[in-house]
Structures are given as structure tokens and as C-alpha cells.
Enzyme design. Structure first.
Site, PDB file in Angstrom:
ATOM      1  N   GLU A 360     -13.718 -69.670 -15.464  1.00 16.24           N
ATOM      2  CA  GLU A 360     -13.746 -68.210 -15.629  1.00 16.24           C
ATOM      3  C   GLU A 360     -13.747 -67.623 -14.220  1.00 16.24           C
ATOM      4  O   GLU A 360     -14.777 -67.204 -13.690  1.00 16.24           O
ATOM      5  CB  GLU A 360     -14.998 -67.770 -16.392  1.00 16.24           C
ATOM      6  CG  GLU A 360     -15.016 -66.269 -16.730  1.00 16.24           C
ATOM      7  CD  GLU A 360     -16.396 -65.781 -17.177  1.00 16.24           C
ATOM      8  OE1 GLU A 360     -17.405 -66.476 -16.915  1.00 16.24           O
ATOM      9  OE2 GLU A 360     -16.461 -64.692 -17.779  1.00 16.24           O
ATOM     10  N   HIS A 382     -14.320 -70.097 -21.822  1.00 13.73           N
ATOM     11  CA  HIS A 382     -13.246 -69.370 -21.106  1.00 13.73           C
ATOM     12  C   HIS A 382     -12.057 -70.244 -20.713  1.00 13.73           C
ATOM     13  O   HIS A 382     -10.974 -70.095 -21.250  1.00 13.73           O
ATOM     14  CB  HIS A 382     -13.789 -68.621 -19.890  1.00 13.73           C
ATOM     15  CG  HIS A 382     -14.799 -67.578 -20.245  1.00 13.73           C
ATOM     16  ND1 HIS A 382     -14.438 -66.412 -20.877  1.00 13.73           N
ATOM     17  CD2 HIS A 382     -16.137 -67.534 -20.095  1.00 13.73           C
ATOM     18  CE1 HIS A 382     -15.524 -65.694 -21.084  1.00 13.73           C
ATOM     19  NE2 HIS A 382     -16.576 -66.354 -20.633  1.00 13.73           N
TER      20      HIS A 382
HETATM   21 ZN   LIG Z   1     -20.128 -66.292 -21.656  1.00 13.19          ZN
END
Ligand SMILES: [Zn+2]
Ligand SMILES: *[C@@H]1O[C@H](CO)[C@@H](O)[C@H](O)[C@H]1NC(C)=O
Ligand SMILES: *[C@@H]1O[C@H](CO)[C@@H](O)[C@H](O)[C@H]1NC(C)=O
Ligand SMILES: *[C@@H]1O[C@H](CO)[C@@H](O)[C@H](O)[C@H]1NC(C)=O
Ligand SMILES: *[C@@H]1O[C@H](CO)[C@@H](O)[C@H](O)[C@H]1NC(C)=O
Ligand SMILES: *[C@@H]1O[C@H](CO)[C@@H](O)[C@H](O)[C@H]1NC(C)=O
Ligand SMILES: *[C@@H]1O[C@H](CO)[C@@H](O)[C@H](O)[C@H]1NC(C)=O
Ligand SMILES: *[C@@H]1O[C@H](CO)[C@@H](O)[C@H](O)[C@H]1NC(C)=O
Length: 516
Positions: A360, A382
Site C-alpha cells: 500500500e 491492498h
Molecule cells: Zn487497512
């Protein structure tokens, strides 16, 4: 399964097609004709071209996600209706509210990436929580504590910045507006944010300010009850919550640890299953720490998580490190602690499973995806950078490691500017088990999973096969206690999916509904 060789040959065909088209256009122009290419009498070139083109499209479609989902005639019918709605909504997108299709109705399987303290909408915290006796707010514009909520049995004498909310409300001429203002300070909406470093600061500030509400015992379980019902109303049948280590408190100064919370969540889940008549409704907990924490704190909490996994195997499933990846420590920083846990796990019935946030980030030197995979993370939060790593991607496909994609979060935290360009669509079509989650719905001012599903459906042009695949992926990579729990979950999902198909056919085919 995706094969690079197939992809290469498609690419070659595509390039050849473009080259021959360019040549053809040049020849055309050289002959001095100014007619356009939408020829009414197809030339042999156009005929051959169009046939090559449709072959390419169908080869591509066969590789696309959802192509292996087999639909009944009824599902195909619903899919046709659904795609028509999508198309017509897209056409009026610029000036109309594109919401005639009710996403709340769609069964979404499991919500796998949700932070416990930002999960259910915060109206509960303001409208109910902050109205409980002894609710205080800290007001001091020059302090980082400004706007923090907490419960005290009497006003703290050492600090004059704390005010009783009940007095503030008594003195306010517009309590409704005051409450709306308080709620607004807890969400990332309607504000000018700056870059993502700035955003994370504001984001972290909200968690700090609401902690005194969500960890107050008289609110904590009501907030969870609110969450479970919001998720069920949104047709989510299984949730997994990241709960960072930290005690709950009451007005008498008692504290209650995570062991207490797990027990309470189990009791509440059993109650909600009965109340909502949903034996398949599951709630799992994943312990976590901020990735800026000291190694010793992380080790202590991993040990605690290992204990909870073994004490509550039906509910407590593992451990994660959270917070902005570009600021906190990378996973490799904790390698000695992971090694210790690996060793200590050997004497326990169950090991500690990881669920790391990784990738991320927009920084090329982030290495968390490598470590998440080597540490056998059950799923990955992510994974925005995954498409840049072909080897990691193939390991993920091979081992069916679920990727928890949080579309609205990624956009609001400025990792993906335009949803249509979200890298998860690439991964999805290559066979990565993509799932959709809301991350911190309360802070993003949304409820449940519908908003995120809605966003990707429109941005990526998904049809019902692909949506069903997303939901099936989420069930496939959920942390079930055993095979029975998984089968029960799948069985109920398929039943509710059938009802959803009936619902579309009944309510969204203009010609048939006008007959009723
Ligand atoms: Zn999170
Ligand atoms: C329903 O009717 C509207 C208006 O006539 C039309 O634009 C739309 O495409 C129709 N939807 C379906 C699913 O047929
Ligand atoms: C407000 O915050 C500042 C900075 O933390 C502090 O110096 C000051 O004493 C605070 N004022 C009150 C009234 O608490
Ligand atoms: C301080 O907190 C209050 C209440 O949350 C808020 O209305 C106000 O805007 C905050 N002040 C600053 C400077 O952020
Ligand atoms: C959690 O709290 C219970 C009850 O107070 C206590 O028995 C237990 O030792 C605590 N566990 C940890 C790891 O702090
Ligand atoms: C990546 O580069 C940034 C900026 O130079 C640095 O602060 C950070 O520590 C690096 N991260 C890793 C994981 O090496
Ligand atoms: C679920 O995962 C298994 C491998 O773990 C895979 O074989 C299967 O196709 C997946 N099912 C769905 C519905 O995606
Ligand atoms: C919609 O309903 C009409 C009338 O019942 C039917 O003829 C038509 O096939 C239906 N369309 C779809 C896509 O199901």
C-alpha cells in the site's frame, strides 16, 4: 490459469494488426480517397480484419476473470438486464445520480479488510455514545488533543481543556448542527487534504480522537452490534476485523483486555445469528499493531495473539501490522521477532497466521510484499504494487493468497487517482484472487461494502459473472474454522445469490414488471 506465453502471442497479434491497419490507412490515403474507414461495403481487408478482431476479443474474454463462472439460463437473463442497466447508467453518468440499481441487495460474501474502530458508521458514536453521562471532549485549538473524546467520572483537575458534552449541548443554540459538526470532524469528507502524508496525519488523528469512545465498555459492544447489523443489511455474511491491541475501560477505572473483547464478540455473534436468522454469519478477529511500534511491543503482542488463536480458534485468526507503510518500519525490521514466534508456535496446537498490509505505497523501494509472501501471509491487505512483481504475482496465484482490495480507501488516501486505472483490475483478469473491502468505512463516510462494489462495478465495467467471482473469491480466502463452516457459508451464499438473480429479473426488466 494465466499464461505468459498466451499473453505474448496475443500481444504479437495485436501489434501486427495495428501495423497492418496503419499500412492500410497509408495506402488508402495515398490513393487520394477521403472516404472514412467505416466502410459500407467491406473490403476483403476489412472482412479479414474484423474476423481477426473478434477472435482476439473472444480469446481475451476467455482469459478474463469470470469466464470460468458457469451461468444458468436464468443467471444469463439477469446478467443481460444488469449489463443494460450499467450501460444506461453510464450514459447519463455526467448529469444524473447513477444509483437506480440497488447494490445493497447483492450478496457480497465476506468483508475481509475492515478495521474494528472505523467499521460501523460513526453516527452511533455521536448520537448514542457521546450522549452517555460523563462524556467529555477536549477543546483547545493549539493542542494535538483537540477534539478528543473521553469518559471521566469527574472533570480532570489537572487540565482545563476538558468539557462535558452535556454542558456544551445545553449552551448550544443548535444541537443538531453541533452534532453534525462533531461527526464531520470524524470523517475524511468535504475537506482540502494536501498530499498523502498530510492525509495520513489527519486519518491517524481521527483514530486517536475516537479511541475514548470505541474503547469505552458501555459503547464498545453496542458499536459492534451496530456493525454486525449494518453488514447483514448490506448482504455481507462474514466479516474479519483488524483489532489493534489495546484495552477497553469503564467509568470506575477498570480495564478490560483483548481476551475479554474476543469473548464478548463471540457472545454477541451468537446472539446476532439468532436475531437475524443467519446461522452462517461469522465474525473473525485479527490482532494488530502499528508498524511504528518497538520490536519488544510487537513481540509481546504476537505472543498474546498466538495465545488468543489457540484459546479462541473459531474467532481469533491471526496478526497484522498496520499504519502508513512509507513511515513505519518495513516487515523485515521485525525478522527476529517473527523467528521467535515461529519457534514458540511449535509447542502450540495452532501457529500464528499473518494477514499483512503490504504494497500500500507508491514508493518503488517498498519491500513488504516480498516479506508478506515469505512469511506465508494468509491474505494481503491492498497489494497495490503487486502488478509490478511478476514472480510474486505468480506465487500469489499459485497459492491462492487473497488480495484485499479497498477501492475507496485507495482513492481517498491518494494511492490511486482514477478508479478506472486501479491496478487491481489487471491482477483480477490475470487470476489473482481479488476481493473487495471497505477498510475504514466510517471515516470514508460509507456503510458496508456496497459503495466499494458500486465503484468498481462502474469503473471496471463488471458484469454479474465477475461480481459473483469477487464474492466467491472472498469466501474462498476467508478464515474458516473448518470445512463445515466453509461449506455452510458457501451454501448460504449460493442461496442468497439465487434470490438476488430472481430479484433482478423481477424488478429490473421494464417489460416484465409492467405486466405486473
Ligand atoms: Zn487497512
Ligand atoms: C428500461 O426503460 C428505460 C427507458 O425506456 C430504458 O432506457 C432502459 O434501457 C430499460 N432497461 C432495461 C433493463 O431494459
Ligand atoms: C492548550 O494547548 C497548549 C499546547 O498543548 C497548552 O500549552 C495549553 O496549556 C492548553 N490550554 C489549556 C487551556 O489547556
Ligand atoms: C478543535 O476541535 C473542535 C471539535 O472537534 C473543532 O470544531 C475545531 O475545528 C478544532 N479546532 C481546530 C483548530 O482544528
Ligand atoms: C486479560 O484479563 C483477564 C481478566 O482480567 C486476565 O485474567 C488475563 O490474565 C489477562 N490477559 C492478558 C494477556 O493480559
Ligand atoms: C525508501 O526510500 C525512502 C526515501 O529515500 C526511505 O526513507 C525509506 O526508508 C526507504 N524504504 C525502504 C524500505 O528501504
Ligand atoms: C478456491 O481456491 C481453490 C484453491 O485454493 C481453487 O482451486 C478454486 O478454484 C477456488 N474457487 C473459486 C470459486 O474461486
Ligand atoms: C423481459 O421481459 C419480457 C416480457 O416478459 C421478455 O420477453 C424479455 O425476454 C425479458 N428480457 C430479459 C433480458 O430477460
Amino acid at each position: 490459469m494465466y499464461k505468459y506465453r498466451n499473453f505474448t502471442s496475443i500481444l504479437v497479434v495485436l501489434i501486427l494488426s495495428i501495423v497492418s491497419l496503419t499500412l492500410a490507412v497509408q495506402v488508402h490515403e495515398d490513393s487520394g480517397s477521403n472516404s472514412n474507414s467505416g466502410s459500407s461495403q467491406p473490403t476483403p481487408f476489412v472482412e479479414a480484419y474484423l474476423s481477426q478482431r473478434s477472435k482476439l476479443v473472444s480469446t481475451e474474454n476467455a482469459l478474463k476473470v469470470g469466464s470460468k463462472v458457469v451461468f444458468t439460463p436464468k443467471e444469463n437473463q439477469a446478467n443481460e438486464i444488469f449489463s443494460n442497466i450499467l450501460l444506461s447508467e453510464e450514459l447519463k453518468y455526467s448529469n444524473q445520480d447513477p444509483s437506480s440499481f440497488n447494490f445493497l441487495q447483492m450478496p457480497k460474501g465476506s468483508g475481509l479488510h475492515i478495521h474494528q474502530d472505523s467499521s460501523a458508521s460513526y453516527d452511533y458514536l455521536i448520537d448514542i455514545g457521546s450522549y452517555l453521562p460523563n462524556a467529555y471532549i477536549y477543546l483547545n485549538d493549539s493542542s494535538s488533543l483537540n477534539g478528543t473524546f473521553y469518559f471521566f467520572n469527574s472533570t480532570p483537575s489537572d487540565n482545563s481543556g476538558w468539557y462535558l458534552l452535556s454542558s456544551i449541548r445545553e449552551n448550544s443554540h443548535n444541537v443538531k448542527e453541533l452534532d453534525a459538526q462533531l461527526l464531520k470532524t470524524l470523517t475524511l469528507i468535504d475537506q482540502d487534504f494536501g498530499d498523502y502524508v498530510d492525509l495520513w496525519r489527519k486519518f491517524d488523528g481521527i483514530f486517536a480522537r475516537i479511541n475514548g469512545l470505541v474503547s469505552y465498555v458501555p459503547i464498545a459492544l453496542g458499536y459492534m452490534n451496530h456493525l454486525f447489523n449494518q453488514m447483514i443489511d448490506d448482504n455481507v455474511q462474514h466479516i474479519e476485523l483488524r483489532k489493534c491491541f489495546g484495552d477497553f475501560y469503564d467509568i470506575n477505572g477498570n480495564s478490560f483486555n483483548d481476551t475479554w473483547f474476543v469473548q464478548e464478540v463471540e457472545t454477541l455473534t451468537a446472539k446476532v445469528r439468532i436475531e437475524r436468522d443467519m446461522p452462517q454469519f461469522n465474525v473473525k478477529l485479527i490482532g494488530c499493531d502499528g508498524r511504528h511500534n518497538d520490536q519488544s511491543v510487537v513481540l509481546d503482542h504476537m505472543r498474546y495473539a498466538l495465545q488468543l488463536v489457540n484459546q479462541f480458534p473459531k474467532t481469533y485468526v491471526g496478526y497484522d501490522l498496520v499504519g502508513p507503510e512509507d513511515e513505519g518500519y518495513p516487515l523485515i525490521h521485525f525478522i527476529d521477532q517473527f523467528a521467535t514466534i515461529e519457534q514458540e508456535s511449535k509447542s502450540m496446537p495452532l501457529p500464528l497466521q499473518y494477514y499483512f498490509h503490504a504494497g500500500e505505497t507508491l514508493l518503488y523501494n517498498n519491500t513488504n510484499l516480498y516479506d508478506a509472501i515469505l512469511l506465508k501471509s494468509k491474505r494481503i491487505g491492498h497489494g497495490i504494487q503487486l502488478a509490478q512483481h511478476p514472480e510474486l504475482e505468480s506465487i500469489i496465484i499459485q497459492n491462492q493468497i487473497g488480495i484485499e482490495v479497498c477501492p475507496i480507501s485507495n482513492q481517498l488516501l491518494e494511492y490511486v487517482a482514477d478508479m478506472r486505472a486501479h491496478p487491481a483490475l489487471i491482477l483480477f483478469n490475470r487470476g489473482v484472487p481479488i476481493t473487495i473491502s471497505p477498510d475504514d468505512p466510517a471515516i470514508f463516510n460509507v456503510i458496508g461494502l456496497s459503495y466499494d462494489f458500486y465503484e468498481v462495478t462502474y469503473a471496471w465495467g463488471l458484469d454479474l459473472k465477475q461480481l459473483k467471482q469477487l464474492a466467491l473469491n472472498s469466501i474462498n480466502v476467508s478464515s474458516f474454522y473448518d470445512e463445515n463452516e466453509k461449506l455452510l457459508s458457501l451454501k448460504y451464499f449460493l442461496l442468497s445469490w439465487d434470490n438476488f438473480i430472481d430479484y433482478i429479473i423481477k424488478n429490473y426488466n421494464n417489460s416484465s414488471s409492467s405486466n405486473n
